[in-house]
Design a protein around this motif. Structure first.
Motif, mmCIF file in Angstrom:
data_model
loop_
_atom_site.group_PDB
_atom_site.id
_atom_site.type_symbol
_atom_site.label_atom_id
_atom_site.label_comp_id
_atom_site.label_asym_id
_atom_site.label_seq_id
_atom_site.Cartn_x
_atom_site.Cartn_y
_atom_site.Cartn_z
ATOM 1 N N HIS A 110 0.936 -0.840 0.187
ATOM 2 C CA HIS A 110 0.071 0.275 0.012
ATOM 3 C C HIS A 110 0.610 1.081 -0.182
ATOM 4 O O HIS A 110 2.129 1.243 0.651
ATOM 5 N N GLU A 112 1.116 3.540 1.418
ATOM 6 C CA GLU A 112 1.110 3.680 2.625
ATOM 7 C C GLU A 112 2.003 3.489 3.668
ATOM 8 O O GLU A 112 3.505 3.990 3.994
ATOM 9 N N GLU A 182 -3.565 2.871 -7.376
ATOM 10 C CA GLU A 182 -3.777 4.079 -6.262
ATOM 11 C C GLU A 182 -2.636 5.194 -6.479
ATOM 12 O O GLU A 182 -1.872 5.009 -6.009
ATOM 13 N N GLY A 188 -7.383 9.756 0.208
ATOM 14 C CA GLY A 188 -7.954 10.472 1.175
ATOM 15 C C GLY A 188 -7.971 12.423 0.679
ATOM 16 O O GLY A 188 -7.969 12.614 1.892
ATOM 17 N N SER A 228 -9.990 8.179 -2.879
ATOM 18 C CA SER A 228 -11.341 8.771 -2.582
ATOM 19 C C SER A 228 -12.066 8.192 -3.749
ATOM 20 O O SER A 228 -13.153 9.068 -3.488
ATOM 21 N N VAL A 229 -12.612 7.320 -3.596
ATOM 22 C CA VAL A 229 -14.139 6.400 -4.036
ATOM 23 C C VAL A 229 -15.153 6.658 -3.039
ATOM 24 O O VAL A 229 -14.952 6.886 -2.069
ATOM 25 N N LEU A 247 -10.541 -0.121 -4.179
ATOM 26 C CA LEU A 247 -9.752 -0.156 -2.489
ATOM 27 C C LEU A 247 -10.077 0.909 -1.944
ATOM 28 O O LEU A 247 -9.883 2.141 -2.527
ATOM 29 N N VAL A 248 -11.090 1.116 -0.674
ATOM 30 C CA VAL A 248 -11.910 2.142 -0.526
ATOM 31 C C VAL A 248 -11.197 2.530 0.837
ATOM 32 O O VAL A 248 -11.629 1.336 1.596
ATOM 33 N N GLY A 249 -10.620 3.515 1.046
ATOM 34 C CA GLY A 249 -10.328 3.484 2.554
ATOM 35 C C GLY A 249 -11.653 4.319 3.641
ATOM 36 O O GLY A 249 -12.569 4.305 3.323
ATOM 37 N N GLY A 250 -11.809 5.834 3.267
ATOM 38 C CA GLY A 250 -12.242 6.786 4.291
ATOM 39 C C GLY A 250 -13.618 6.116 4.271
ATOM 40 O O GLY A 250 -14.032 6.011 5.302
HETATM 41 O O1 LIG Z 1 -6.464 1.202 0.717
HETATM 42 C C1 LIG Z 1 -7.405 2.807 0.641
HETATM 43 C C2 LIG Z 1 -6.535 3.681 -0.522
HETATM 44 O O2 LIG Z 1 -5.466 4.346 0.285
HETATM 45 C C3 LIG Z 1 -7.941 5.127 -0.634
HETATM 46 O O3 LIG Z 1 -8.294 5.941 0.207
HETATM 47 P P1 LIG Z 1 -9.081 7.025 0.790
HETATM 48 O O4 LIG Z 1 -10.237 5.898 -0.200
HETATM 49 O O5 LIG Z 1 -9.627 7.490 2.122
HETATM 50 O O6 LIG Z 1 -8.568 7.792 -0.885
#
Ligand SMILES: O=C[C@H](O)COP(=O)(O)O
Length: 271
Positions: A110, A112, A182, A188, A228-229, A247-250
């Motif tokens: 990832h 990060e 990504e 984010g 940012s989905v 792949l959705v984060g927040g």
């Molecule tokens: O693992 C997910 C991605 O880093 C996307 O994160 P996000 O949807 O918060 O932008």
């Protein structure tokens, strides 16, 4: 995503929520329960669209217990794993432990992990292989930062990460692998790469897999977009032919919002 003449998907869509370092083990259970109830109320067909969550390591045992106890169809995975199998690696988590906890997937590389933990392509390739050794499917994350995007070398940069990540895999492993594109500048930040940006890169990744392996592998490997989905942009991104999932984060921390992303088909614009 690509559909065949009968309306079925050629590759099963995969919608994944990466909780990152959010949700302790109690909060995680509540979130997963709410997600499962929401999808159940909406009569979500898990055979048509696969749903995965990637909780923190400390949540995994609770998630396993809930999934088994309530016979949920949601699958889950770790956010990282060690390239090693066992030994004096303080703080690391073996793929064997993830397997034992019923993890179907694990995120590898990832952005990060690549940026904050300086994980190199070489280490990430070893992690991909460790995941396969322990029968956990890796989700290899690739993507460029803002400077590379602005320089216009994003495709070349991302394909180099891909080549390094899949080095030494068998064709069978490459076909099982999931690759997540990504763009770091869209994570984010609220900045979303447009559906055409997601398609451009996913098409390039698929073409590269055909070169590295063969057309049959390239036709099977599932490619995700992340960055940012939200429920209001998921359907448009998923409508692209080479994008097989998200792949959705927040947004995965809000069960109603994430359930709406999972149900992207109900938001597809039809002519
Ligand atoms: O693992 C997910 C991605 O880093 C996307 O994160 P996000 O949807 O918060 O932008």
């Amino acid at each position: 995503m690509t559909t065949s003449a009968n309306g079925n998907f050629v590759r099963k869509p995969f919608i994944a929520g990466n909780w990152k370092m959010n949700m302790d083990h109690v909060q995680g259970i509540t979130l997963l329960q709410k997600l499962a109830w929401t999808l159940s109320d909406a009569k979500h067909d898990y055979n048509r669209v696969e749903v995965a969550v990637f909780p923190p390591f400390t949540d995994l045992r609770g998630v396993q217990t809930l999934v088994q106890g309530d016979e949920l169809d949601v699958v889950y995975g770790g956010q990282d794993l060690s390239q090693f199998d066992s030994g004096a690696y303080t703080g690391d988590i073996s793929g064997q432990f993830l397997n034992k906890l019923g993890c179907s997937y694990v995120l590898v590389g990832h952005s990060e992990r690549r940026t904050i933990h300086n994980e190199s392509d070489e280490v990430l390739n070893a992690k991909v292989k460790a995941a396969f050794r322990h029968e956990v499917t890796p989700v290899l994350c690739v993507g460029e930062g803002l400077e590379i995007r602005q320089a216009g070398t994003h495709v070349e940069h991302t394909l180099a990460q891909l080549r390094a990540g899949v080095d030494g895999l068998t064709a069978e492993q490459a076909a099982e692998l999931v690759v997540a594109y990504e763009p770091v500048w869209a994570i984010g930040t609220g900045e979303v790469a447009g559906p055409e940006d997601a398609q451009e890169m996913c098409a390039a990744i698929r073409a590269e897999l055909a070169v590295l392996f063969d057309d049959a592998v390239a036709a099977k490997t599932r490619l995700l977009y992340g960055g940012s989905v939200k429920a209001n942009n998921a359907a448009a991104i998923m409508a692209e032919s080479d994008v097989d999932g998200l792949l959705v984060g927040g947004a995965s921390l809000d069960p109603a919002e994430f359930a709406n992303i999972v149900r992207f088909e109900s938001h597809l614009v039809t002519d």
